[in-house]
Write a protein that holds these residues in place. Structure first.
Motif, short mmCIF file in Angstrom:
data_model
loop_
_atom_site.label_atom_id
_atom_site.label_comp_id
_atom_site.label_asym_id
_atom_site.label_seq_id
_atom_site.Cartn_x
_atom_site.Cartn_y
_atom_site.Cartn_z
N THR A 258 45.68 31.85 31.02
CA THR A 258 44.34 31.90 31.62
C THR A 258 44.40 32.02 33.14
N VAL A 259 45.55 31.69 33.73
CA VAL A 259 45.65 31.76 35.20
C VAL A 259 46.79 32.70 35.61
N GLY A 260 47.42 33.32 34.64
CA GLY A 260 48.45 34.31 34.95
C GLY A 260 49.83 33.74 35.20
N THR A 261 50.08 32.48 34.83
CA THR A 261 51.45 31.96 34.97
C THR A 261 52.33 32.74 34.00
N ILE A 262 51.74 33.04 32.84
CA ILE A 262 52.45 33.83 31.82
C ILE A 262 51.52 34.97 31.42
N GLU A 263 52.08 36.15 31.19
CA GLU A 263 51.27 37.28 30.74
C GLU A 263 51.12 37.20 29.22
N HIS A 264 49.93 37.55 28.72
CA HIS A 264 49.66 37.31 27.30
C HIS A 264 50.62 38.02 26.35
N ARG A 265 51.09 39.23 26.73
CA ARG A 265 51.97 39.95 25.79
C ARG A 265 53.32 39.26 25.59
N SER A 266 53.66 38.38 26.53
CA SER A 266 54.94 37.67 26.41
C SER A 266 54.92 36.66 25.28
N GLY B 133 54.07 34.27 43.21
CA GLY B 133 52.75 33.65 43.05
C GLY B 133 52.01 34.35 41.93
N ARG B 134 50.88 33.75 41.50
CA ARG B 134 50.11 34.37 40.42
C ARG B 134 49.23 35.48 40.98
N ASP B 135 48.95 36.44 40.13
CA ASP B 135 48.16 37.60 40.52
C ASP B 135 46.67 37.22 40.57
N VAL B 136 46.00 37.48 41.71
CA VAL B 136 44.59 37.10 41.80
C VAL B 136 43.65 38.30 41.65
N SER B 137 44.16 39.42 41.12
CA SER B 137 43.26 40.56 40.95
C SER B 137 42.44 40.39 39.67
N ARG B 138 41.25 41.01 39.68
CA ARG B 138 40.38 40.92 38.51
C ARG B 138 40.33 42.29 37.84
N LEU C 72 44.52 25.25 35.74
CA LEU C 72 43.54 25.79 36.68
C LEU C 72 43.72 25.16 38.06
N GLN C 73 43.93 23.84 38.08
CA GLN C 73 44.13 23.17 39.37
C GLN C 73 45.41 23.67 40.04
N ASP C 74 46.46 23.92 39.24
CA ASP C 74 47.71 24.48 39.79
C ASP C 74 47.44 25.83 40.45
N PHE C 75 46.65 26.65 39.75
CA PHE C 75 46.33 27.99 40.24
C PHE C 75 45.63 27.89 41.59
N PHE C 76 44.69 26.95 41.66
CA PHE C 76 43.96 26.77 42.92
C PHE C 76 44.92 26.28 44.02
N ALA D 293 41.63 34.02 26.68
CA ALA D 293 42.40 33.74 27.91
C ALA D 293 42.12 34.82 28.97
N GLN D 294 42.01 36.08 28.51
CA GLN D 294 41.73 37.16 29.47
C GLN D 294 40.34 37.00 30.08
N ARG D 295 39.37 36.63 29.22
CA ARG D 295 37.99 36.43 29.72
C ARG D 295 37.96 35.31 30.76
N ILE D 296 38.69 34.22 30.48
CA ILE D 296 38.69 33.08 31.42
C ILE D 296 39.30 33.52 32.75
N ARG D 297 40.43 34.25 32.66
CA ARG D 297 41.12 34.67 33.89
C ARG D 297 40.19 35.52 34.76
N ASN D 298 39.45 36.42 34.11
CA ASN D 298 38.53 37.28 34.85
C ASN D 298 37.37 36.48 35.42
N ARG D 299 36.86 35.53 34.62
CA ARG D 299 35.70 34.76 35.08
C ARG D 299 36.06 33.89 36.29
N ILE D 300 37.27 33.34 36.28
CA ILE D 300 37.68 32.50 37.44
C ILE D 300 37.61 33.36 38.70
N MET D 301 38.21 34.56 38.61
CA MET D 301 38.26 35.42 39.80
C MET D 301 36.87 35.90 40.20
#
Ligand code: FAD
Ligand code: NAI
Length: 518
Positions: free
Chosen positions: A96-104, A512-517, A234-238, A188-196
């Motif tokens: 949800t925050v890009g620490t890991i990519e979903h396809r992995s 670092g994690r990717d912050v693009s939406r 999420l807090q880690d991402f921030f 997880a993808q929806r959450i990642r996009n919504r955060i950004m």
């Protein structure tokens, strides 16, 4: 000849040898696993219609661990699932925050099935109804591309239901419309996009202070392990990325975890609950316990809590992102099946099964995982043990049928055998087979072995309640986090998943994690 090393260096040399031998062994094993994963079985015999048809619904923890251990030569196996991959759910919060990519953490079911000894049919479809009377499954292709036929029937002799569960909303208005769940890759993808999206919208020119406050308030409802792990990620991402790249949000970004019960992580021991709550406090995650969400609108939730005077109060909590993680509910397919079976009339949380995982009131129908109620928690650990046990039982059942058929043949042979000597020889053979049959039939009921509970709580800390001998070890902190990482790497479905997850961890810690939406 080389001079013998000094005594004090001998143990060091032995240790060094052991290390490089294990490294060579490990690398060799890894290379072999990669090679093997790329080379499917070439001459898989096609399904044999003379054999019994075993239909497996779902490609989650229960069904896949069954298929992994099942000897597919014994049955005509058909798998039906709308998801053509297995998902390693324990690492989904990290996606949800890009620490890991979903396809992995996804493993295509096709790759896996092509490694079975005998071929297995797979239909990417949703089972919409189990017609127990007619012994058929109605299936529907729900994907975007549809052919001339998009719904049909699959007959079965034996059926395993492993369709998991849905997200519980308890009928609370607005949850489905405005909240996001965390169960599937798409979630997880929806959450990642919504955060950004929330962060970018909060920094939009001339945004009002109240709106900035709302947009940067991330609310998680449900203090079970899903909610806690997500809040931690999420807090880690921030802390490590967002505040560095978008300094404007630094003072206003907040994470709140709302839980109806008096504490979070109710399945963990008291000391780990306290440790988690203390860690969240340090991470500045607000925990609102004894707070029950009753209504959800597009901009705020309404939650009921007990005030210091003991009176109930309802407050409006504005949010930008709302993640709803309040546990499991029945899938419509399962609810409909329950209605068909009189013995299931009292089943509320799932299909009641006996100690052999047979659905009560049915013949040749089994259920595994979150859709079955066998007095265990709905976890991956339980589902995978159930699936593996069922595979062993099916393999034994096939062996039993084989031996029984052989015995039938031998008893005919014994009657027609010419002379006493020949009859005695057949008799000895029968005795041997009967002994083997007794051994094969000796399969006890399913028994779950709890290995412990693990959860990531953010700031590179994890909590673990590990079963050890007949006791329990509770631990929390950074060492537990290292243990959490190695346990999950070990549990990953394939060598490919293991390597990809390690690469993702390395990538996010280096760049670092990717912050693009997207
Ligand atoms: P699932 O794994 O959910 O699989 C269900 C399958 O059925 C899917 O393939 C689905 O596509 C398919 N399906 C659905 N509807 C139909 C239909 N109508 N017809 C055919 N197929 C259908 N447990 C742990 O033990 N440890 C953990 O660390 C852990 N972490 C988790 C983290 C998250 C974010 C979540 C959501 C869960 C976690 N769990 C964990 C719980 C664990 O994932 C579940 O208990 C487990 O997935 C249950 O396995 P299952 O096979 O019953 O169902
Ligand atoms: P859960 O059922 O464990 O927790 C849901 C929480 O939501 C409960 O504590 C409940 O009190 C709370 N809740 C319900 N309605 C509410 C409301 N209206 N307002 C506020 N709070 C409310 O659900 P979760 O976390 O989704 O887990 C599902 C299953 O998956 C569990 O069996 C869990 O053990 C397993 N799991 C295990 C993990 C691990 O071992 N690390 C990780 C994630 C899930």
């Amino acid at each position: 000849p080389l001079p013998k090393p000094k005594k004090k260096f001998r143990w060091f040399r032995a240790l060094w040898r052991l290390t490089y031998l294990s490294a060579i062994g490990g690398t060799g094993y890894m290379c072999y696993s990669i090679w093997e994963s790329k080379h499917p079985v070439e001459d898989q015999p096609p399904p044999d219609p003379s054999k019994k048809t075993l239909v497996v619904l779902g490609t989650g923890w229960g069904s896949v661990s069954l298929l992994k251990k099942l000897d597919t030569e014994n049955y005509n196996v058909v798998v039906v699932s709308p998801r053509n991959y297995f998902l390693f759910t324990p690492l989904l919060p990290s996606c949800t925050v890009g620490t890991i990519e979903h396809r992995s953490i996804m493993e295509p079911i096709r790759n896996f099935l092509r490694h079975k000894k005998a071929s297995v049919r797979y239909y990417e479809a949703e089972a919409t109804k189990i017609d127990y009377e007619r012994r058929v499954i109605l299936i529907n292709d729900d994907s975007d591309i549809k052919g001339d036929v998009s719904s049909t029937e699959v007959p079965f002799d034996m059926l395993v239901i492993g369709v998991g569960a849905e997200n519980a909303t308890f009928g609370i208005p607005g949850v489905r419309e405005h909240g996001l769940f965390l169960k599937e890759v798409g979630d997880a993808q929806r959450i990642r996009n919504r955060i950004m999206d929330c962060c970018e919208t909060a920094t939009f020119k001339d945004q009002t202070p109240d709106e900035v406050q709302r947009l940067l308030h991330m609310v998680v409802v449900g203090g079970g392990p899903t909610g806690v792990e997500f809040a931690g990620e999420l807090q880690d991402f921030f802390n490590s990325d967002l505040k560095k790249w978008i300094p404007d949000i630094k003072e206003k970004f907040r994470v709140t975890l709302v839980e109806a019960l008096p504490n979070v992580l109710p399945m963990f021991s008291k000391q780990l609950i306290d440790y988690t709550e203390k860690t969240f406090k340090e991470e500045t995650i607000t925990i609102r316990t004894k707070t029950m969400v009753k209504n959800v609108t597009d901009k705020y939730i309404e939650a009921e809590s007990t005030g210091p005077d003991g009176k109930k109060q309802v407050e409006k909590i504005p949010y930008g992102l709302l993640v709803w993680a309040t546990g499991n509910a029945l899938r419509p397919l399962v609810a409909d099946f329950i209605k068909q079976i009189p013995a299931q009339k009292d089943s509320r949380r799932g299909l009641a099964v006996n100690e052999y995982l047979v659905v009560k009131g049915c013949e040749n129908v089994w259920a595994v995982g979150d859709c079955a109620v066998a007095n265990y928690a709905p976890t991956a650990q339980v589902a995978s043990q159930e699936g593996a046990w069922l595979a062993r039982m099916f393999n034994q059942m096939a062996k039993t049928h084989e031996i029984e058929a052989e015995l039938k043949e031998l008893s005919v042979k014994q009657e027609t055998a010419p002379g006493k000597e020949a009859r005695d020889a057949v008799f000895t053979e029968i005795k041997e087979l009967q002994k083997r049959l007794r051994r094969v039939k000796q399969i006890g009921p399913f028994e779950y072995t709890h290995q412990g509970s693990l959860a990531y709580i953010g700031s590179e800390k994890a909590v673990a309640d590990i079963s050890w001998l007949s006791g329990n070890i509770a631990s929390g902190g950074t060492l537990t986090y290292i243990f959490w990482k190695s346990a999950y790497i070990n549990m990953c479905f394939s060598t490919r998943n293991r390597i990809l997850v390690c690469i993702d961890w390395a990538k996010s810690s280096i760049f670092g994690r990717d912050v693009s939406r997207v």
